[in-house]
Scaffold this active site. Sequence first.
Site, mmCIF file in Angstrom:
data_model
loop_
_atom_site.group_PDB
_atom_site.id
_atom_site.type_symbol
_atom_site.label_atom_id
_atom_site.label_comp_id
_atom_site.label_asym_id
_atom_site.label_seq_id
_atom_site.Cartn_x
_atom_site.Cartn_y
_atom_site.Cartn_z
ATOM 1 C CD GLU A 128 -3.316 -6.789 3.146
ATOM 2 O OE1 GLU A 128 -3.652 -7.506 2.268
ATOM 3 O OE2 GLU A 128 -3.099 -5.505 3.426
ATOM 4 C CD GLU A 168 -2.955 -1.622 2.259
ATOM 5 O OE1 GLU A 168 -2.065 -1.673 3.115
ATOM 6 O OE2 GLU A 168 -4.146 -1.627 2.035
HETATM 7 N N1 COA Z 1 4.163 -7.987 11.234
HETATM 8 C C1 COA Z 1 5.017 -8.393 12.385
HETATM 9 N N2 COA Z 1 6.339 -8.897 12.142
HETATM 10 C C2 COA Z 1 6.629 -9.225 11.015
HETATM 11 C C3 COA Z 1 5.888 -9.027 9.847
HETATM 12 C C4 COA Z 1 4.677 -8.445 9.926
HETATM 13 N N3 COA Z 1 3.813 -8.000 8.759
HETATM 14 N N4 COA Z 1 6.507 -9.614 8.887
HETATM 15 C C5 COA Z 1 7.439 -10.258 9.320
HETATM 16 N N5 COA Z 1 7.660 -9.972 10.529
HETATM 17 C C6 COA Z 1 8.845 -10.571 11.522
HETATM 18 C C7 COA Z 1 8.714 -11.933 11.877
HETATM 19 O O1 COA Z 1 7.626 -12.158 12.962
HETATM 20 C C8 COA Z 1 9.991 -12.358 12.281
HETATM 21 O O2 COA Z 1 9.867 -11.779 13.452
HETATM 22 P P1 COA Z 1 11.177 -12.766 14.552
HETATM 23 O O3 COA Z 1 12.264 -13.020 13.986
HETATM 24 O O4 COA Z 1 10.895 -11.925 15.874
HETATM 25 O O5 COA Z 1 10.291 -13.909 14.633
HETATM 26 C C9 COA Z 1 10.789 -11.419 11.075
HETATM 27 O O6 COA Z 1 9.893 -10.438 10.849
HETATM 28 C C10 COA Z 1 11.284 -12.317 10.076
HETATM 29 O O7 COA Z 1 10.030 -12.932 9.472
HETATM 30 P P2 COA Z 1 10.132 -14.568 9.179
HETATM 31 O O8 COA Z 1 8.519 -14.871 8.756
HETATM 32 O O9 COA Z 1 10.696 -15.063 10.158
HETATM 33 O O10 COA Z 1 10.703 -14.467 7.810
HETATM 34 P P3 COA Z 1 10.718 -15.373 6.414
HETATM 35 O O11 COA Z 1 11.731 -15.054 5.375
HETATM 36 O O12 COA Z 1 10.276 -16.684 6.971
HETATM 37 O O13 COA Z 1 9.136 -14.939 5.954
HETATM 38 C C11 COA Z 1 7.574 -13.314 5.184
HETATM 39 C C12 COA Z 1 9.023 -13.635 5.153
HETATM 40 C C13 COA Z 1 7.519 -11.828 4.618
HETATM 41 C C14 COA Z 1 7.073 -14.234 3.800
HETATM 42 C C15 COA Z 1 6.687 -13.616 6.330
HETATM 43 O O14 COA Z 1 7.441 -12.664 7.362
HETATM 44 C C16 COA Z 1 5.527 -13.168 6.199
HETATM 45 O O15 COA Z 1 4.526 -13.721 5.460
HETATM 46 N N6 COA Z 1 5.064 -11.708 6.879
HETATM 47 C C17 COA Z 1 3.673 -11.297 6.990
HETATM 48 C C18 COA Z 1 3.308 -10.587 5.499
HETATM 49 C C19 COA Z 1 1.902 -10.293 5.776
HETATM 50 O O16 COA Z 1 0.891 -10.967 5.760
HETATM 51 N N7 COA Z 1 1.743 -8.972 5.651
HETATM 52 C C20 COA Z 1 0.316 -8.388 5.608
HETATM 53 C C21 COA Z 1 0.030 -8.145 7.340
HETATM 54 S S1 COA Z 1 -1.708 -7.505 7.229
#
Ligand code: COA
Length: 255
Positions: A131, A111
């Site tokens: 989302e 966004e």
């Molecule tokens: N909010 C809060 N924390 C987030 C985040 C988010 N949107 N996206 C990533 N993080 C944090 C994780 O919790 C993790 O924290 P930790 O190390 O303290 O556990 C850190 O960032 C690394 O993320 P991780 O998921 O371990 O990395 P990955 O490489 O396995 O995956 C993504 C990366 C981006 C695919 C995955 O983090 C993800 O799907 N994030 C959410 C994306 C999302 O749905 N966004 C829309 C939100 S409404």
Amino acid sequence: MPKPVDLDHTADIARITINRPDSLNALTKETIEALSDALDRTQDARAVTITGAGDEAFIAGADIGYMQDLSTTEAYEFAKIGHDKVMRKIAGHPAPVIAAINGYAFGGGCEVALACDLRVASENATIGQPELDVGIIPSWGGIQRLARLVGDERARRMVFFSQRLSAKEALEVGLVGEVVAQEELDERVRTLAEDLADRPKIALQAAKEAFTRVHEAPLSAGLAYEQRLWSGLFGTHDQREGMAAFVEKRDPIFE
Ligand code: COA
């Protein structure tokens, strides 16, 4: 504690970097405030760039841990500060704003990019509005702006199925304007910003304002509606379960 947002404002160009790489630059309230402040302090710039710190993420979305237990009222407020302090400030900034998408741009990250004037992605970028995977919908324009940019059908598919597009796919559907190698992203965006800074300032500002008006009347109604819908999802089983599952690192069980 490192600052959540860095601002490098030299001469005519302002470079804003979201600086929470350990959380993939996810947007907390504090980060939103800092980004808002950075945008306020760049009003005299002739071009602005926004990127994420590290080489993994632009912005991986709004902070799910923070949102997990929000009430409908609190969620509405959170949607509102995102709109008022970031999205509207980018879209309404006098200078063109370029998103340098250097990795994950999900949810609120997509966004932010959508609110910018131009989007350049590195080859490793992945972009989407996933989302629904945590039981909610986009709230900061991720439906209104996405549909206008890539078309209604494509936007619906992205949102309904939480599709995450590669940089190449994003280019094909017009979600980004160009894709470059990761190591070339900074240089390419800097060059674009310098080229913009060389353009006639007042005319460029007028051009941006005119583009904003293309969608303004119906967009604002759609955004307000999207915000109300989004906050109404807080407290539902699927929102609580989806976010709890993310925080607890397990698969969600939706209703
Ligand atoms: N909010 C809060 N924390 C987030 C985040 C988010 N949107 N996206 C990533 N993080 C944090 C994780 O919790 C993790 O924290 P930790 O190390 O303290 O556990 C850190 O960032 C690394 O993320 P991780 O998921 O371990 O990395 P990955 O490489 O396995 O995956 C993504 C990366 C981006 C695919 C995955 O983090 C993800 O799907 N994030 C959410 C994306 C999302 O749905 N966004 C829309 C939100 S409404």
